[in-house]
Design a protein around this motif. Structure first.
Motif, PDB file in Angstrom:
ATOM      1  N   PHE A   5      63.549  51.839 -51.427  1.00 40.78           N
ATOM      2  CA  PHE A   5      64.481  52.639 -50.602  1.00 40.78           C
ATOM      3  C   PHE A   5      64.111  52.342 -49.213  1.00 40.78           C
ATOM      4  O   PHE A   5      62.834  52.005 -48.825  1.00 40.78           O
ATOM      5  CB  PHE A   5      64.828  53.981 -50.960  1.00 40.78           C
ATOM      6  CG  PHE A   5      63.683  54.725 -50.618  1.00 40.78           C
ATOM      7  CD1 PHE A   5      63.556  55.476 -49.638  1.00 40.78           C
ATOM      8  CD2 PHE A   5      62.762  54.887 -51.878  1.00 40.78           C
ATOM      9  CE1 PHE A   5      62.186  56.459 -49.502  1.00 40.78           C
ATOM     10  CE2 PHE A   5      61.607  55.785 -51.673  1.00 40.78           C
ATOM     11  CZ  PHE A   5      61.450  56.494 -50.503  1.00 40.78           C
ATOM     12  N   PHE A   6      64.929  52.600 -48.147  1.00 42.32           N
ATOM     13  CA  PHE A   6      64.582  52.710 -46.715  1.00 42.32           C
ATOM     14  C   PHE A   6      65.603  53.539 -46.344  1.00 42.32           C
ATOM     15  O   PHE A   6      66.781  53.382 -46.336  1.00 42.32           O
ATOM     16  CB  PHE A   6      64.786  51.178 -46.049  1.00 42.32           C
ATOM     17  CG  PHE A   6      64.136  51.230 -44.677  1.00 42.32           C
ATOM     18  CD1 PHE A   6      62.856  50.798 -44.474  1.00 42.32           C
ATOM     19  CD2 PHE A   6      64.995  51.558 -43.651  1.00 42.32           C
ATOM     20  CE1 PHE A   6      62.463  50.599 -43.216  1.00 42.32           C
ATOM     21  CE2 PHE A   6      64.593  51.376 -42.209  1.00 42.32           C
ATOM     22  CZ  PHE A   6      63.414  51.062 -42.119  1.00 42.32           C
ATOM     23  N   GLU A   7      65.023  54.712 -45.492  1.00 39.66           N
ATOM     24  CA  GLU A   7      66.018  55.656 -45.009  1.00 39.66           C
ATOM     25  C   GLU A   7      65.823  55.835 -43.458  1.00 39.66           C
ATOM     26  O   GLU A   7      64.690  55.773 -42.907  1.00 39.66           O
ATOM     27  CB  GLU A   7      65.476  56.959 -45.736  1.00 39.66           C
ATOM     28  CG  GLU A   7      65.855  57.096 -46.924  1.00 39.66           C
ATOM     29  CD  GLU A   7      65.416  58.434 -47.873  1.00 39.66           C
ATOM     30  OE1 GLU A   7      66.014  58.406 -48.876  1.00 39.66           O
ATOM     31  OE2 GLU A   7      64.466  58.903 -47.129  1.00 39.66           O
ATOM     32  N   ALA A   8      66.764  55.969 -42.703  1.00 38.62           N
ATOM     33  CA  ALA A   8      66.835  56.184 -41.341  1.00 38.62           C
ATOM     34  C   ALA A   8      67.655  57.177 -40.981  1.00 38.62           C
ATOM     35  O   ALA A   8      68.602  57.524 -41.633  1.00 38.62           O
ATOM     36  CB  ALA A   8      67.517  54.741 -40.441  1.00 38.62           C
ATOM     37  N   PHE A   9      67.187  57.770 -39.930  1.00 38.16           N
ATOM     38  CA  PHE A   9      67.948  59.161 -39.341  1.00 38.16           C
ATOM     39  C   PHE A   9      68.085  58.798 -37.820  1.00 38.16           C
ATOM     40  O   PHE A   9      67.176  59.419 -36.957  1.00 38.16           O
ATOM     41  CB  PHE A   9      66.782  60.309 -39.480  1.00 38.16           C
ATOM     42  CG  PHE A   9      66.546  60.269 -40.904  1.00 38.16           C
ATOM     43  CD1 PHE A   9      67.070  61.366 -41.750  1.00 38.16           C
ATOM     44  CD2 PHE A   9      65.399  59.790 -41.363  1.00 38.16           C
ATOM     45  CE1 PHE A   9      66.641  61.698 -42.975  1.00 38.16           C
ATOM     46  CE2 PHE A   9      64.853  59.968 -42.913  1.00 38.16           C
ATOM     47  CZ  PHE A   9      65.682  60.893 -43.553  1.00 38.16           C
ATOM     48  N   PRO A  10      69.270  58.332 -37.475  1.00 29.40           N
ATOM     49  CA  PRO A  10      69.537  58.034 -36.024  1.00 29.40           C
ATOM     50  C   PRO A  10      70.011  59.316 -35.466  1.00 29.40           C
ATOM     51  O   PRO A  10      70.422  60.338 -36.040  1.00 29.40           O
ATOM     52  CB  PRO A  10      70.704  56.884 -36.194  1.00 29.40           C
ATOM     53  CG  PRO A  10      71.243  57.123 -37.582  1.00 29.40           C
ATOM     54  CD  PRO A  10      70.223  57.739 -38.548  1.00 29.40           C
ATOM     55  N   ASP A  11      69.771  59.187 -34.034  1.00 29.80           N
ATOM     56  CA  ASP A  11      70.261  60.177 -33.361  1.00 29.80           C
ATOM     57  C   ASP A  11      71.695  60.210 -32.918  1.00 29.80           C
ATOM     58  O   ASP A  11      72.361  59.186 -33.199  1.00 29.80           O
ATOM     59  CB  ASP A  11      69.634  60.393 -31.813  1.00 29.80           C
ATOM     60  CG  ASP A  11      68.027  60.515 -31.989  1.00 29.80           C
ATOM     61  OD1 ASP A  11      67.625  61.063 -32.864  1.00 29.80           O
ATOM     62  OD2 ASP A  11      67.437  60.085 -30.928  1.00 29.80           O
ATOM     63  N   LYS A  12      72.195  61.522 -32.697  1.00 29.98           N
ATOM     64  CA  LYS A  12      73.861  61.332 -32.521  1.00 29.98           C
ATOM     65  C   LYS A  12      74.101  60.614 -31.377  1.00 29.98           C
ATOM     66  O   LYS A  12      75.342  60.112 -31.120  1.00 29.98           O
ATOM     67  CB  LYS A  12      74.258  62.710 -32.299  1.00 29.98           C
ATOM     68  CG  LYS A  12      74.602  63.505 -33.624  1.00 29.98           C
ATOM     69  CD  LYS A  12      75.589  64.692 -33.334  1.00 29.98           C
ATOM     70  CE  LYS A  12      75.843  65.235 -34.550  1.00 29.98           C
ATOM     71  NZ  LYS A  12      76.994  65.974 -34.685  1.00 29.98           N
ATOM     72  N   ASP A  13      73.456  60.362 -30.263  1.00 30.47           N
ATOM     73  CA  ASP A  13      73.660  59.407 -29.162  1.00 30.47           C
ATOM     74  C   ASP A  13      73.803  58.117 -29.759  1.00 30.47           C
ATOM     75  O   ASP A  13      74.214  57.240 -28.930  1.00 30.47           O
ATOM     76  CB  ASP A  13      72.812  59.869 -27.971  1.00 30.47           C
ATOM     77  CG  ASP A  13      71.285  59.482 -28.340  1.00 30.47           C
ATOM     78  OD1 ASP A  13      70.952  59.529 -29.666  1.00 30.47           O
ATOM     79  OD2 ASP A  13      70.469  59.164 -27.512  1.00 30.47           O
ATOM     80  N   VAL A  14      73.126  57.843 -30.708  1.00 26.07           N
ATOM     81  CA  VAL A  14      73.173  56.391 -31.162  1.00 26.07           C
ATOM     82  C   VAL A  14      74.378  56.239 -32.162  1.00 26.07           C
ATOM     83  O   VAL A  14      75.160  55.039 -31.920  1.00 26.07           O
ATOM     84  CB  VAL A  14      71.901  56.120 -31.845  1.00 26.07           C
ATOM     85  CG1 VAL A  14      72.026  54.667 -32.556  1.00 26.07           C
ATOM     86  CG2 VAL A  14      70.595  56.425 -31.194  1.00 26.07           C
ATOM     87  N   THR A  15      74.641  56.713 -32.940  1.00 23.67           N
ATOM     88  CA  THR A  15      75.832  56.864 -33.901  1.00 23.67           C
ATOM     89  C   THR A  15      76.661  58.142 -33.845  1.00 23.67           C
ATOM     90  O   THR A  15      76.276  58.968 -33.380  1.00 23.67           O
ATOM     91  CB  THR A  15      75.690  56.591 -35.317  1.00 23.67           C
ATOM     92  OG1 THR A  15      74.994  57.818 -35.800  1.00 23.67           O
ATOM     93  CG2 THR A  15      74.652  55.521 -35.510  1.00 23.67           C
ATOM     94  N   ALA A  16      78.163  58.234 -33.829  1.00 24.33           N
ATOM     95  CA  ALA A  16      78.683  59.446 -33.713  1.00 24.33           C
ATOM     96  C   ALA A  16      78.551  60.160 -34.922  1.00 24.33           C
ATOM     97  O   ALA A  16      78.659  61.568 -34.750  1.00 24.33           O
ATOM     98  CB  ALA A  16      80.254  58.747 -33.929  1.00 24.33           C
ATOM     99  N   ALA A  17      77.995  59.564 -36.250  1.00 23.06           N
ATOM    100  CA  ALA A  17      77.654  60.509 -37.150  1.00 23.06           C
ATOM    101  C   ALA A  17      76.563  61.094 -37.052  1.00 23.06           C
ATOM    102  O   ALA A  17      76.053  62.345 -37.491  1.00 23.06           O
ATOM    103  CB  ALA A  17      77.767  59.667 -38.473  1.00 23.06           C
ATOM    104  N   GLY A  18      75.221  60.559 -36.360  1.00 25.97           N
ATOM    105  CA  GLY A  18      73.815  60.981 -36.532  1.00 25.97           C
ATOM    106  C   GLY A  18      73.445  60.841 -37.838  1.00 25.97           C
ATOM    107  O   GLY A  18      73.800  60.013 -38.740  1.00 25.97           O
ATOM    108  N   GLY A  19      72.614  61.801 -38.270  1.00 29.98           N
ATOM    109  CA  GLY A  19      72.381  62.002 -39.668  1.00 29.98           C
ATOM    110  C   GLY A  19      71.336  60.983 -40.395  1.00 29.98           C
ATOM    111  O   GLY A  19      70.343  60.734 -40.038  1.00 29.98           O
TER     112      GLY A  19
END
Length: 162
Positions: free
Chosen positions: A44-58
């Motif tokens: 597996f590979f998991e990423a936690f992008p910031d809300k300023d990068v995607t509308a969802a963030g998460g």
């Protein structure tokens, strides 16, 4: 991109292949367990992008036979989510989670959770009012529920003054 601290000792021989934007935290594993009706093990590979990068963030998770395939899967999901015009809905979530109806992105903490108040706070139905007069183990709870909602007698019962 930030790499999770556990990779100083765990799966440290892997280096992410994609250019994850901003302060996106990433982590991975060669053999993660997926629980459910038919549990299985996968890379597996998991990423936690910031809300300023995607509308969802998460949270974005990719799976594959290798960590590299899992990262490719996660990055493809990331690209899909960042290009989507999201339409959010609760679907089956009663907490604060939502899913996009187009790309299936997940986000949390945008709506208030649905609070289950317990069976005694459920409003009294019309057919239950006729059971208030019967003396059984449920009648006391039914009378308390009725009193809570302001029902003091059956609608068709004669008034006490009559």
């Amino acid at each position: 991109m930030k790499i999770a601290s556990q990779h100083a000792w765990k799966d440290k021989d892997y280096t992410p292949r994609h250019d994850w934007p901003g302060d996106t935290l990433v982590q991975w594993g060669g053999s993660g367990v997926v629980l459910g009706k038919n549990p299985y093990t996968t890379a597996f590979f998991e990423a936690f992008p910031d809300k300023d990068v995607t509308a969802a963030g998460g949270f974005i998770r990719g799976e594959g036979k290798t960590i590299a395939e899992a990262e490719d899967d996660a990055f493809a999901r990331f690209k899909k989510e960042t290009s989507c015009n999201h339409l959010w809905g609760r679907e089956h979530y009663t907490n604060s989670g939502q899913l996009c109806r187009h790309c299936r992105a997940f986000r949390c903490n945008e709506v208030k959770p649905i609070v289950k108040l317990g069976s005694w706070r459920k409003p009294v139905e019309w057919y239950e009012t006729c059971l208030m007069e019967i003396d059984n183990k449920y009648s006391r709870v039914l009378r308390l529920r009725a009193k809570f909602f302001g029902v003091t007698q059956r609608p068709d019962a004669p008034s006490p003054s009559a």
